[in-house]
Scaffold this motif. Structure first.
Motif, short mmCIF file in Angstrom:
data_model
loop_
_atom_site.label_atom_id
_atom_site.label_comp_id
_atom_site.label_asym_id
_atom_site.label_seq_id
_atom_site.Cartn_x
_atom_site.Cartn_y
_atom_site.Cartn_z
N SER A 31 -3.18 -1.07 -8.40
CA SER A 31 -2.53 -1.06 -7.08
C SER A 31 -3.40 -1.74 -6.04
O SER A 31 -2.91 -2.51 -5.20
N GLY A 82 -2.10 -5.25 -4.68
CA GLY A 82 -1.86 -5.24 -3.24
C GLY A 82 -2.65 -6.32 -2.53
O GLY A 82 -2.12 -7.03 -1.66
N ILE A 85 4.28 -3.64 -3.68
CA ILE A 85 3.32 -3.26 -4.72
C ILE A 85 4.11 -2.48 -5.76
O ILE A 85 4.63 -1.40 -5.47
N TYR A 104 8.21 -3.95 3.69
CA TYR A 104 7.07 -3.53 2.87
C TYR A 104 7.50 -2.33 2.03
O TYR A 104 8.10 -1.39 2.55
N ILE A 110 6.91 0.11 -1.96
CA ILE A 110 6.22 0.47 -3.20
C ILE A 110 7.29 0.65 -4.26
O ILE A 110 8.25 1.39 -4.06
#
Length: 439
Positions: A15, A19, A41, A57, A59
Motif C-alpha cells: 500500500s 500509493g 490504491i 481518491y 481505496i
C-alpha cells in the motif's frame, strides 16, 4: 496469527509503495496541467473514497496494485470513447511528448527515491553488522548441505571470490557472487590453496530463506552466558561457562551446528549433553516450537559493527539500493538463458513469506525498500500496460516524430494486460507449488 502478521506486513508495504508510485504519476500530471480523474490504491470494487477538486481518491478491495486515471490517456481501463474527439487542453494526449514521458516516469522515479531513502535511513540508523573476511579466514567456515554439494568442507578458509577479496561473510552467498559467469571461490584447506567452482545455475539452490542457512557459516564456538528463568532448561543446574557438546549424540562444535539441530527438533524432546570443565552430563530438554531452549550464549567471535555518518550513509545506501536493480536485471537475463530457474519467480504469497511471521520494523523497511527498487525496475520493462511500455512508445514518437494511433495503443494495452495476467497466474502458481513441495 503468524499468517495474519505476514499478510498485514505485505499489505502495508504494498500500500505504501503503490500509493507513492501512483502519487508520482498524479503530481507530475497535475504539474503539467493534466486532469486526473481517479487516484486509487487497490483495484475495484471501491471500499471508500472521496472527491477533492477534479479527482476522486479511493481505496479498492483488491490490494495488489493501484491506478491513476488521467484524461485523454489509453490506460488499463481501455476507456477510449472519450478519445474520438479533438484533444482538450487538459488531456494527456494534448501535451508535448516530453511532458507525457515525465508523467509516465513519475511513478518509477518516486519508487527509486523511496527505495534509496529507505536504504540511506537504514544505513544511518543501523550501520552494518557482519563477520569480516579476516574473521572468516581466521576461524574458517562450517559447510552445510548446499555448501558441501559444490565442495566446501568444515574448516575451509575462503580467501576470495573470482580472484577478488570480499568484505563480509554475506558476500559469499550474495547474488553478485552466485550470478557471476564462471565464478569460483579460492579456499585454503589444510595449508593448501584450492579452487571451488560455482556451478552454472547454482543460484537455483537458494530458492528460499531456509536454504540460505544450508550453505556455509562462520565457525563460532560458544558457551552458555545466561539462563532464561522461564525457559525450557531453567530447572537444570546450568551455569555460566557451561558448553553444549552434543544433542542426541550428534557432536556440537559451533553455534551454527547448535541452531541447525534445534531447528530440526522443534517441539520435540532431545538428549542434550553439557560440559563443565572436565565434567560431562546429559539431560532431556524440550525444544520450543520456535527452536529455542531458553539460554543466552557467549560466542567466541564477535561480529564487526560499523556506524556511518549521515554523509557516509548517502552513497552507501544509494549503492545498496541500485545493487538490487543490477542483480535483478542480471537474474532476469539469465532466466531467459535458462541458467536461473523460473521457479524463482514469486507472487504475493512468496512476498508475504519474505516479510516473515514476526513484526520487525527493521526487516519490514529493509524488504519494503528492496521491493520498491524491484517495482521500479519491473515497471520500466518495455511491456505494454506497464509504465515502460508507455515510455517505449513515447520515445518512438519523440525520435520518429509520429505517434502510434489510439487503436494501436489500445491493442498493445490489451496484449500487455494478458501478459501481466499470465505472469501473475504463473507467479501465484509457483507460490502454491512451493507450499506443497516445501520450497
Amino acid at each position: 496469527m503468524d499468517t495474519l502478521v505476514m499478510v498485514a506486513q505485505l499489505l502495508l508495504g504494498l500500500s505504501i509503495l503503490v500509493g507513492l508510485h501512483e502519487l508520482g504519476h498524479l503530481l507530475t500530471a497535475k504539474m503539467f496541467g493534466m486532469r486526473v480523474e481517479k487516484f486509487s490504491i487497490g483495484f475495484p470494487p471501491k471500499i471508500v473514497g472521496f472527491k477533492w477538486g477534479e479527482t476522486e481518491y479511493s481505496i479498492g478491495a483488491i490490494p495488489l496494485g493501484g491506478f491513476v486515471k488521467i484524461s485523454g490517456m489509453v490506460d488499463e481501463s481501455l476507456d477510449t470513447e472519450k478519445l474520438s474527439g479533438e484533444p482538450e487542453p487538459w488531456e494527456f494526449r494534448a501535451k508535448p511528448a516530453w511532458q507525457r514521458l515525465i508523467v509516465m516516469l513519475g511513478g518509477i522515479i518516486v519508487n527509486v527515491l523511496t527505495g534509496v531513502l529507505i536504504f540511506i535511513a537504514l544505513v544511518y540508523n543501523r550501520g552494518e553488522t557482519y563477520y569480516s573476511r579476516d574473521q572468516v579466514i581466521e576461524h574458517g567456515i562450517v559447510a552445510f548441505d548446499i555448501g558441501q554439494q559444490i565442495g566446501f568442507q568444515d574448516g575451509d578458509k575462503v580467501l576470495d571470490i573470482n580472484g577478488q577479496p570480499y568484505e563480509s561473510l554475506s558476500d559469499l552467498s550474495s547474488g553478485d557472487a552466485l550470478l557471476s559467469d564462471e565464478g569460483y571461490y579460492t579456499v585454503e584447506r589444510d595449508g593448501e590453496v584450492i579452487r571451488i567452482d560455482i556451478p552454472r545455475g547454482f543460484i537455483n539452490s537458494f530458492s528460499n530463506q531456509k536454504s540460505m542457512s544450508q550453505f556455509i557459516d562462520i565457525a563460532i564456538p560458544f558457551e552458555i552466558r545466561e539462563i532464561d528463568p522461564k525457559g525450557n532448561v531453567a530447572h537444570l543446574d546450568l551455569k555460566e561457562g557451561d558448553r553444549v557438546v552434543a544433542v542426541n549424540d550428534k557432536p556440537i562444535r559451533y553455534f551454527s551446528d547448535f541452531k541447525q539441530v534445534l531447528e530440526e527438533n522443534t517441539a520435540l524432546s532431545v538428549q542434550m549433553t553439557f560440559q563443565r570443565g572436565e565434567e560431562v552430563f546429559t539431560e532431556p530438554v524440550e525444544v520450543s516450537p520456535k527452536g529455542t531452549i531458553g539460554i543466552y550464549v557467549n560466542p567466541y567471535v564477535e561480529p564487526v559493527q560499523r556506524k556511518y555518518t549521515f554523509a557516509q550513509s548517502i552513497p552507501k545506501g544509494t549503492e545498496r539500493a541500485f545493487s538490487v536493480v543490477i542483480l535483478n536485471a542480471r537474474a532476469l537475463g539469465k532466466m531467459f538463458t535458462g541458467e536461473v530457474s523460473t521457479k524463482n519467480v514469486s507472487g504475493p504469497i512468496g512476498m508475504a513469506k519474505i516479510y516473515g511471521d514476526t513484526w520487525d520494523w527493521v526487516k519490514f523497511w529493509s524488504i519494503t525498500g528492496l521491493i520498491s527498487m524491484i517495482l521500479a525496475f519491473m515497471n520500466l520493462l518495455p511491456i505494454p500496460a506497464l509504465d515502460g511500455g508507455h515510455v517505449m512508445f513515447l520515445l518512438y514518437e519523440m525520435i520518429s516524430g509520429q505517434s502510434p494511433s489510439d487503436r494501436f495503443l489500445e491493442n498493445a494495452q490489451k496484449v500487455g494486460m494478458v501478459l501481466l495476467l499470465a505472469l501473475m497466474v504463473f507467479a501465484i502458481g509457483n507460490d502454491i507449488l512451493k507450499i506443497f513441495t516445501g520450497g
